[in-house]
Design a protein around this motif. Structure first.
Motif, PDB file in Angstrom:
ATOM      1  N   UNK A   1       0.803  -1.221   0.000  1.00  0.00           N
ATOM      2  CA  UNK A   1       0.000   0.000   0.000  1.00  0.00           C
ATOM      3  C   UNK A   1       0.835   1.270   0.000  1.00  0.00           C
ATOM      4  N   UNK A   2       2.132   1.122   0.196  1.00  0.00           N
ATOM      5  CA  UNK A   2       2.994   2.311   0.210  1.00  0.00           C
ATOM      6  C   UNK A   2       3.859   2.410  -1.041  1.00  0.00           C
ATOM      7  N   UNK A   3       3.905   1.360  -1.838  1.00  0.00           N
ATOM      8  CA  UNK A   3       4.791   1.352  -2.995  1.00  0.00           C
ATOM      9  C   UNK A   3       4.405   2.489  -3.957  1.00  0.00           C
ATOM     10  N   UNK A   4       5.381   3.283  -4.408  1.00  0.00           N
ATOM     11  CA  UNK A   4       5.060   4.373  -5.337  1.00  0.00           C
ATOM     12  C   UNK A   4       4.795   3.836  -6.743  1.00  0.00           C
ATOM     13  N   UNK A   5       4.129   4.624  -7.552  1.00  0.00           N
ATOM     14  CA  UNK A   5       3.881   4.238  -8.946  1.00  0.00           C
ATOM     15  C   UNK A   5       2.737   3.257  -9.063  1.00  0.00           C
ATOM     16  N   UNK A   6       2.589   2.705 -10.250  1.00  0.00           N
ATOM     17  CA  UNK A   6       1.457   1.815 -10.520  1.00  0.00           C
ATOM     18  C   UNK A   6       1.873   0.355 -10.443  1.00  0.00           C
TER      19      UNK A   6
END
Ligand SMILES: *Cc1c(COP(=O)(O)O)cnc(C)c1O
Length: 964
Positions: free
Chosen positions: A295-300
């Motif tokens: 849920x914190x990972x940046x981008x798509x």
């Protein structure tokens, strides 16, 4: 018949859709006597430009390409051994022609409409799988902008997810042997958000430091050395310190992956997987982490789900978590990423397969090793003995200069740093190159060159225990089936055919400006003179690029009515960040570093508040009236209340609601009166070029989305370019680079890894401006406004149109209200999906107003295409009426069942309460050019509950289906 010798077809007449006759017809339809009258009714007189654009005369296509070839030839292609995250690579012909040079791939949009984007979604799943398996991590995203920004995202994400006991810890340690450009981007990003960034030697690392929350290593490091970090990672874990690795996918085919050492994050660039260096970009940065941080990972992230028939289908996962949608709570602002480049990298892995990749890595390593052994025999001192592709040759300054001279004479670029020459190998290098290198160093040392035969015979891969990879990778059939070119060609085509792009029909995405990406603009992108230049190559080998930059900066500066331009930011959102950092530096330079409040209208794009937070600013929201215009009184109040700490206003113009607000100059004045600067989000520049400008309305800085207004294709979700243009007082602060001198005299530190961002796609915007000229560009803007107002006229009476200007005109886009259909059970999403049956991609859904569609036709569409699109929407309105009037079932109808696939209408019995013709050929024109969505409506919630982000084995999938 009279012959006119100067009557060649102007490019402008190819770019702009409507003909003279159509313009007249459309004007009549909308009730304007002339284009001038329409423009005067649309653009407030007080902000109209006082003079025409001062740009070079428009060139014909053929003329431009001939002249541009001359410019390109000023770039000199030397063999690059510079390394530092950029390596020469062989783009397989089948990928070059069928992906990079293919509008079926490059003109697609970000895959929000998943049912007509299954091809690139599958390619992106493949990319994620490659990244996950090579890094040994549980989860990967579908790309970031470059390695430097990916490292910065790792630093900030780890800050956000650090364990509770480290709540107040703020220190991030980075191994000093990290690429210089990555360190510069980390510095830029750490300071405004208060992260204490420390560079140092791993040997001095104190993991028990209570203020330390994370560490980052480069693996292999900037000197080429490969170290085993497993014990450090274990110790870090014991001390609740998070670990990130910057790594190299090719090296990881041979080396123990960071995931197996216990890493929390692994980032890097996938450039050397078949994407040209392009003087710095575009390339796909990658980011891999643990499931815990999904849920914190940046981008798509692309995930696997099911469609209405229970078949496997891909879509963007966890979309509501998309970072910038969190607005002022976001830790990242990434929007446009590098989809086309991650698609290319994924196809490269599919084509070579695990063994092919390993062979490339072995050959690359072998050449490095051979060179190291030979140079040692010549008597030179080699740095680390454990390396992958880069060797360090230690020597004094004088010797180094002699080597430099000899290498240049052989058209070779090495990397020269204090006391060392570094030589990095890649798949394009050969035994002949090694012989030349050895002879260069031998000559320098005054010795005879060596016969390498014996060394070649005994060359072996020997890695210390713990560093040699033992785990398998890329075992899925997709990486083991398409190694013959025919199979590969068909696989690429099979995926391409599932995707709707501009080669099929207009894509009327509001705010995204999906205009023509002319072939003549695209042709130079794959010229080797642009592709095969390393970003840190000596300046005198990149004079063509430099001339291109100088001209393009001059032109963009003229178009925006400003004083200078930086070409560094790789996307619009990154331009926002860069612009805000420039504003921040300006205040600091005036001794007003405390100014940190950013006023942002509630209607702003989500990237605006996200960028402001990243630049260390406090977001204060400004109200908008019911028309989406800024509430000037609220703005005045807030600007005055914050006059002591006001940094800036971020404003989109024309507004995100598609209106030229008349109060814009007053708005800018209020901000200036209270000590603030005005940042203009340039996403809507397509309504301004030649008619007005950010400088004219009173802004101080803006970004341009070159992938919107200036014809760089969207690539299915990137690449893009977001240069910033500034007034004179901000020019000294334009961003710099640690290796190549760029930016102003008081430059803020780098916002991108490469000095000129994604340099190799700048020829596209350059070509557009050169072939259009000032008049052509201005006419394009007028035509964009005409096309929008024509659509508005055709749809009025069928749909409510929200927010028009004071004289009833739209700017270049308009919002169609679909909220009224809720009573009939019809959601805006149903309309979006039903449009697919008519062969169209939906307009922008629910931005800036939930439950609406925002339509932007651009100037490139003809009246015929606009009419087809309007016919479709009018017909859909009639279909809604059938539901409203009870003639169609509320649940079982053409909208709810959309999109309809060929299987639905061909296989088995047809038992729906409407005809098959109505389902798939709802209007006559559809029969001529039917686009078949490859899956039915996708269930996003299912996919989010069962997050699956890699290629999964076929049998594992079956059980998932049962669960549905
Ligand atoms: C597209 C867009 C952005 C973000 O630009 P990217 O290039 O995708 O980063 C910001 N603001 C508005 C209004 C936009 O339409």
């Amino acid at each position: 018949m009279k012959i006119n010798l100067s009557n060649a077809v102007k490019f402008e007449s190819r770019h702009n859709g409507p003909t003279e006759a159509e313009i007249a017809e459309m004007l009549e339809k909308i009730g304007a006597t002339s284009l001038e009258e329409l423009i005067n009714q649309t653009v407030p007189e007080s902000i109209q430009s006082e003079r025409p654009l001062d740009l070079p005369k428009a060139k014909l296509e053929s003329e431009f390409l001939a002249d541009f070839k001359k410019l390109a030839s000023k770039n000199k292609v030397f063999k690059s051994f510079i390394g530092m995250g950029y390596y020469d690579t062989i783009v397989p012909g089948v990928i070059l022609r069928n992906v990079l040079e293919n509008p079926g791939w490059y003109t697609a949009y970000t895959p929000y409409q998943a049912e007509i984007a299954q091809g690139r979604l599958e390619a992106l799943i493949n990319f994620q799988t490659v990244v996950m398996e090579l890094t040994g991590m549980e989860l990967a995203n579908a790309s970031l902008l470059d390695e430097g920004t990916a490292a910065a995202e790792a630093m900030t994400m780890l800050h956000a997810v650090k364990p509770r006991v480290k709540k107040t810890a703020n220190k991030f340690f980075v191994d000093e042997k990290t690429f210089a450009q990555t360190k510069a981007v980390l510095e830029t990003r750490a300071e405004p958000v208060g992260i204490d960034l420390v560079f140092g030697s791993i040997d001095d690392l104190d993991l028990t430091d209570p203020t330390l929350y994370g560490v980052m290593f480069q693996y292999p490091d900037a000197d080429g050395a490969v170290r085993d970090y497993s014990s450090i990672v274990a110790a870090a874990k014991e001390n609740n310190v998070m670990t990130a690795f910057a790594s190299d996918l090719l090296a990881l085919t041979l080396l123990t992956p960071p995931g197996e050492m216990g890493a929390d994050v692994v980032i890097g660039s996938s450039q050397r997987f078949g994407v040209p260096m392009g003087y710095g970009g575009p390339h796909a940065g990658f980011f891999a982490t643990k499931e815990d941080y999904k849920r914190q990972i940046p981008g798509r992230i692309i995930g696997v789900s099911v469609d209405k028939a229970g078949n496997k289908a891909y879509r963007m996962a966890l979309q509501t978590r998309e970072q910038h949608i969190k607005r002022e709570k976001a830790t990242s602002n990434i929007c446009t990423a590098q989809v086309l480049l991650s698609v290319m990298a994924s196809f490269y892995a599919v084509y070579h397969g695990p063994q092919g990749l390993k062979n490339i890595a072995l050959r690359t390593h072998g050449l490095a090793k051979l060179t190291a052994q030979a140079l040692a025999k010549v008597g030179l001192e080699i740095g680390s003995q454990t390396f992958f592709d880069t060797i360090q040759v230690k020597m004094n300054e004088v010797a180094m200069e002699r080597v430099r001279g000899l290498a240049l004479g052989s058209k070779m670029n090495f990397r020269y740093e204090e006391g060392s020459v570094f030589i990095s190998f890649d798949e394009t290098k050969t035994l002949e190159d090694v012989k030349k290198i050895v002879s260069i160093f031998a000559t320098e040392e005054g010795k005879h060159t060596l016969n390498l035969d014996e060394l070649v015979e005994t060359l072996e891969l020997e890695l210390p225990e713990g560093l040699a990879r033992t785990s398998d990778y890329l075992t899925h059939p997709v990486f083991n089936s398409y190694h013959a070119e025919h199979e590969m060609l068909r696989y690429i085509k099979r995926l391409e055919n599932k995707d709707l792009s501009l080669v099929h029909s207009m894509i009327s995405l509001g705010s995204c400006t999906m205009k023509l990406n002319a072939t003549a603009e695209m042709i130079p992108v794959t010229w080797p003179e642009f592709g095969q230049i390393h970003p840190f190559a000596p300046m005198d080998q990149a004079l063509g690029y430099q001339e291109l930059f100088t001209n393009l900066r001059t032109w963009l500066t003229e178009i925006t009515g400003f004083a200078d331009t930086s070409l560094q930011p790789n996307s619009g959102a990154q331009g926002e960040y860069a612009g805000l950092m420039v504003i921040r530096a300006f205040h600091q330079n005036n001794g007003e570093g405390h100014r940190n409040v950013a006023l942002i209208p509630t209607s702003a794009h989500g990237t605006n508040p996200a960028s402001a937070v990243m630049a260390g600013m406090k977001v204060v929201l400004v109200k908008c009236d019911e028309k989406g215009n800024i509430d000037i009184e609220d703005l005045r109040e807030k600007a005055q209340a914050h006059s002591q700490d006001l940094s800036c206003l971020m404003v989109t113009y024309p507004s995100t609601h598609g209106v030229f607000e008349v109060g814009i100059q007053e708005i800018c004045q209020i901000i200036h009166d209270n000590g603030g600067q005005v940042y203009m989000d340039g996403a809507n520049m397509n309504a301004q070029v030649g008619l007005t400008s950010p400088g004219r309305i009173g802004a101080d800085v803006c970004h341009l989305n070159l992938h919107k207004t200036f014809c760089i294709p969207h690539g299915g979700g990137g690449p893009g370019m977001g240069p910033i243009c500034v007034a004179a007082h901000l020019a000294p602060f334009l961003p710099g680079n640690p290796i190549v001198k760029t930016g102003g005299t008081k430059a803020v530190s780098s916002v991108s890894a490469a000095p000129y961002g994604s340099a190799s796609i700048l020829p596209i915007s350059y070509a557009y401006i050169a072939m259009m000229g000032g008049d052509g560009l201005t006419n394009a803007t007028k035509m964009a406004i005409l096309n929008a107002n024509y659509i508005k006229e055709r749809l009025e009476g069928h749909y409510p149109i929200l927010y028009t200007g004071t004289k009833g005109r739209a700017a270049h886009e308009m919002i169609v209200d679909c909220r009224g259909f809720k009573e009939a059970g019809v959601e805006v999403e149903d309309i979006a999906k039903r449009l697919m049956d008519y062969g169209f991609h939906a307009p922008t859904v629910s931005f800036p107003v939930a439950g609406t569609l925002m339509i932007e036709p651009t100037e490139s569409e003809t009246k015929a295409e606009l009419d087809k699109f309007c016919d479709a929407l009018v017909s859909i309105r009639a279909e809604i009426k059938e539901i409203e009037e009870g003639k169609a079932d509320k649940e079982n109808n053409v909208l709810k069942n959309a999109p309809h696939t060929s299987q639905m209408v061909l296989v088995g019995e047809w038992d729906l309460p409407y005809s098959r013709e109505k389902a798939v050929y709802p209007l006559e024109y559809v029969k001529e050019n039917k686009f078949w969505p490859s899956v039915r409506r996708i269930d996003s919630a299912f996919g989010d509950r069962n997050l699956m982000c890699s290629c999964i084995p076929v049998d594992a999938y079956a059980s998932e289906e049962e669960m549905a």
